[in-house]
Write a protein that holds these residues in place. Structure first.
Motif, short mmCIF file in Angstrom:
data_model
loop_
_atom_site.label_atom_id
_atom_site.label_comp_id
_atom_site.label_asym_id
_atom_site.label_seq_id
_atom_site.Cartn_x
_atom_site.Cartn_y
_atom_site.Cartn_z
N MET A 1 0.85 -1.19 0.00
CA MET A 1 0.00 0.00 0.00
C MET A 1 0.89 1.24 0.00
O MET A 1 1.79 1.38 0.83
N LYS A 2 0.64 2.11 -0.94
CA LYS A 2 1.47 3.30 -1.05
C LYS A 2 0.81 4.49 -0.36
O LYS A 2 -0.35 4.47 0.01
N LEU A 4 -0.23 7.37 -1.42
CA LEU A 4 -1.40 7.99 -2.02
C LEU A 4 -2.68 7.23 -1.65
O LEU A 4 -3.73 7.84 -1.42
N THR A 5 -2.58 5.92 -1.58
CA THR A 5 -3.73 5.12 -1.19
C THR A 5 -4.10 5.41 0.27
O THR A 5 -5.27 5.55 0.61
N LEU A 8 -6.29 8.27 0.81
CA LEU A 8 -7.69 8.13 0.43
C LEU A 8 -8.50 7.24 1.39
O LEU A 8 -9.67 7.48 1.63
N LEU A 9 -7.85 6.18 1.88
CA LEU A 9 -8.62 5.18 2.62
C LEU A 9 -9.22 5.73 3.90
O LEU A 9 -8.55 6.44 4.66
N CYS A 10 -10.49 5.39 4.11
CA CYS A 10 -11.11 5.76 5.37
C CYS A 10 -11.89 4.58 5.94
O CYS A 10 -12.29 3.68 5.21
N ASN A 12 -14.96 2.59 7.18
CA ASN A 12 -16.40 2.67 6.96
C ASN A 12 -17.17 1.85 7.99
O ASN A 12 -18.27 1.38 7.74
N ARG A 57 0.82 -8.41 1.96
CA ARG A 57 1.42 -8.35 0.62
C ARG A 57 1.06 -7.05 -0.08
O ARG A 57 0.80 -7.02 -1.28
N ILE A 59 -1.59 -5.29 0.16
CA ILE A 59 -3.00 -5.06 -0.11
C ILE A 59 -3.78 -4.94 1.21
O ILE A 59 -3.83 -5.89 1.99
N PRO A 60 -4.37 -3.76 1.47
CA PRO A 60 -5.15 -3.60 2.70
C PRO A 60 -6.49 -4.31 2.57
O PRO A 60 -7.16 -4.21 1.54
N ASN A 61 -6.89 -5.01 3.63
CA ASN A 61 -8.18 -5.67 3.66
C ASN A 61 -9.17 -4.81 4.42
O ASN A 61 -9.12 -4.72 5.64
N MET A 62 -10.07 -4.16 3.69
CA MET A 62 -11.00 -3.22 4.29
C MET A 62 -12.39 -3.81 4.48
O MET A 62 -13.33 -3.10 4.80
N LEU A 63 -12.53 -5.12 4.25
CA LEU A 63 -13.85 -5.75 4.36
C LEU A 63 -14.32 -5.77 5.80
O LEU A 63 -13.59 -6.18 6.70
N TRP B 323 -6.83 2.52 -9.02
CA TRP B 323 -7.12 1.64 -7.90
C TRP B 323 -8.08 0.54 -8.34
O TRP B 323 -9.00 0.79 -9.11
N GLU B 349 -2.96 0.34 -7.64
CA GLU B 349 -2.98 -0.16 -6.26
C GLU B 349 -4.24 -0.99 -6.05
O GLU B 349 -5.30 -0.68 -6.61
N LEU B 350 -4.11 -2.02 -5.21
CA LEU B 350 -5.25 -2.91 -4.97
C LEU B 350 -5.74 -2.81 -3.54
O LEU B 350 -4.96 -2.58 -2.62
N LYS B 352 -8.67 -4.87 -0.81
CA LYS B 352 -9.73 -5.86 -0.61
C LYS B 352 -10.89 -5.11 0.01
O LYS B 352 -10.81 -4.66 1.17
N PRO B 359 -14.35 2.02 1.19
CA PRO B 359 -13.74 2.86 2.23
C PRO B 359 -13.01 4.05 1.62
O PRO B 359 -11.83 4.27 1.87
#
Lengths: 69, 501
Positions: A1-2, A4-5, A8-10, A12, A57, A59-63, B323, B349-350, B352, B359
């Motif tokens: 995860m970089k 810039l991501t 953005l991520l928040c 939920n 790896r 990749i953030p898991n936001m589920l 993304w 970027e990925l 899940k 989000p």
């Protein structure tokens, strides 16, 4: 995860204060003197609920679970 | 280096060449636009599922075409063959299409070699005595059948426009026996032939596709055989079914008779930068081309699967940020491998995450592009009831002025079409007027089915209309073929925030 991501991520998760889900805190098991430009393994933590979202790896898991959503 | 002008039928005078490129049904307008934009193409004609064009671009540039299937150098383009009940007469007419002075064919080979120099194919022109002539007839036939089957399958998946006869033809073994005889024949200009043989131990294969009136009299196989023999006699080439140097393609239908040689061994849709494709790359590229991606744009595919759309977009428009989100670990893994193989880790970027609750902040993306998975393999099920939530999320994430591009199955399209038409008829003071609601209900009730599933689905589409279509405006619908089924590309623009109408 970089970076810039991360910008953005928040979170939920339901029932947060307005704007309470951003920005997520980055938690890595890394050397504190080296800034994390890209996170491969670690966690993002919701500042309001404390809920942790794992990063694996890169990749953030936001589920969210059924109850959280 | 520019191609030499050698007096072809349609070749430009000062260099460059004339080509034709096949396209999957529905992608022709995209290909027309692409050849102009990417190759500066002129004299662009779109006929019968093929785009004809002239350009001075070199093969390296030609290989970059993204919305076409197979690219050919044009040799001949004539009006449709005069059809006659007399097979011999028809075959004569077809063979005369390819009757030329030896210099013509030497020029073809020289141009072909210029083109293939780009692919790095080894120059085996001075090979020793060819083994195909020694091959047993069964082996050759098996190979022919296998090749035929493979090419038929490929052909079906990628190219069908009209109902073609669909038979691929390769020159069968018996023609090789004939060629031995003709080579030994010393009556007709054998001296020249011997020289030609010495210099160019060249192998070829004829592939013929015919449909319409021609197909009623002759089969592709008969035509291919006749043309193959004629060429062997004319040029002294040998037939090679498995790995010919040169392929001659003929397309004969009611619109025209076209002869060309393929530029590349693999179809254009095979991308060397994609490890595992999900959606067909040509369609993925076409969708991205509609999304108006500019430098610095933020682009999201919230159901990215293996990431094909993002790969095509990032490759073509690298000055944007991409993304992809998906709920499936295995899909994300595949997407990750694809991104690494394509060296696009800096661009894509990925995450899940679920498309129903992303989000990500509102109005943060310039484009949302996605292949909606419902209704493709199966009839619409109750899964469709999440479609309003999905569209709502997509609309939320999009900046005003942004673009949504979706791929919908045929069934989804029928329903979206109904909703969109009703939304257009809505007026602000139609609140108490039940007319528009009734119209929608009528459009969706075409099936006459009143099961609870259908009612649930209808409710979903009503919700889509209410929540989204105040702020989203339909900007185009494009029907495309996915091979066995049809699908529709929908483009929406966001003109205002939902609720502010």
């Amino acid at each position: 995860m970089k970076l810039l991501t991360h910008n953005l991520l928040c979170s939920n998760v339901r029932g947060l204060r307005p704007g309470g889900g951003f920005p997520l805190r980055i938690q890595v098991r890394a050397c504190p003197s080296v800034p994390a430009v890209e996170v491969l393994e670690g966690f993002l933590q919701c500042p309001d609920s404390g809920r942790q979202f794992p990063i694996s790896r890169g990749i953030p898991n936001m589920l969210l679970s059924e109850e959280e959503a | 280096p520019p191609l030499r002008a050698v007096g072809w039928d349609k070749m430009a005078a000062a260099g460059g060449g004339r080509y034709f490129c096949t396209a999957g049904r529905g992608l022709e307008p995209f290909l027309v636009r692409e050849v102009r934009a990417r190759l500066g193409a002129t004299e662009v004609d779109c006929i019968s599922g093929k785009v004809f064009f002239s350009t001075e671009a070199d093969p390296g540039e030609l290989r970059k075409l993204k919305s076409g299937e197979r690219l050919f150098l044009l040799l001949k383009k004539h009006t449709p063959l005069a059809v006659s009940r007399n097979k011999g007469k028809m075959l004569h007419g077809i063979k005369s299409l390819l009757t030329e002075e030896p210099k013509y064919w030497r020029d073809v080979i020289s141009i072909w070699r210029n083109l293939h120099g780009c692919e790095g194919k080894k120059d085996d022109v001075f090979q020793e005595n060819p083994s195909p002539l020694k091959r047993k007839s069964e082996e050759a036939t098996d190979t022919a059948t296998k090749r035929q089957k493979t090419e038929q399958v490929r052909e079906t998946v990628s190219e069908e426009h009209q109902t073609e006869a669909g038979e691929r033809c390769v020159v069968p073994e018996d023609c090789q026996t004939e060629s031995e005889t003709s080579l030994e024949d010393s009556s007709k200009s054998s001296g020249e032939k011997a020289i030609v043989n010495e210099q160019l131990n060249f192998s070829f294969r004829v592939s013929c596709r015919c449909s319409g009136a021609v197909a009623k009299v002759l089969t592709s196989q008969e035509i291919g055989r006749a043309v193959g023999v004629a060429l062997m006699k004319q040029c002294g080439w040998r037939a090679d079914l498995r790995d010919p140097d040169l392929e001659i393609f003929m397309h004969l239908n009611d619109v025209h008779s076209v002869v060309g040689i393929p530029l590349f061994r693999l179809p254009l849709a095979n991308r060397e930068y994609i490890k595992t494709a999900g959606l067909r790359s040509t369609i993925a590229w076409a969708m991205a081309s509609l999304a108006e991606i500019s430098a610095g744009a933020f682009v999201l595919d919230p159901m990215c699967g293996l990431g094909t759309i993002l790969l095509e977009a990032a490759k073509e428009w690298p000055e944007a940020c991409y993304w992809g989100a998906d709920i499936s670990d295995s899909q994300l893994e595949g997407a990750d491998v694809n991104i690494r193989t394509a060296s696009l880790m800096d661009k894509i970027e990925l995450l899940k995450a679920s498309v129903k609750a992303l989000p990500l902040p509102s109005e943060s993306f310039d484009a949302v592009i996605s292949d909606i998975p419902f209704g493709k393999k199966f009839k619409i099920t109750k899964d469709i009831q999440v479609l309003p939530d999905i569209l709502q999320e997509m609309e939320r994430l999009l900046r005003v002025g942004g673009t949504i591009v979706l791929l919908l199955s045929h069934d989804l399209h029928k329903r979206m079409d109904g909703i969109t038409k009703c939304a257009e008829h809505d007026s602000p003071d139609a609140i108490s007027d039940g007319t528009s609601e009734t119209t929608t209900a009528k459009a969706l009730h075409a099936d006459g089915n009143s099961s609870s599933l259908v009612n649930g689905v209808e409710e979903s589409f009503l919700r889509i209309r209410q929540t989204c279509f105040g702020s989203l405006v339909l900007d185009g619908v494009y029907g495309v073929s996915l091979g066995k089924t049809d699908a529709f590309i929908y483009k929406y623009k966001k003109i205002s925030t939902a609720g502010n109408q």
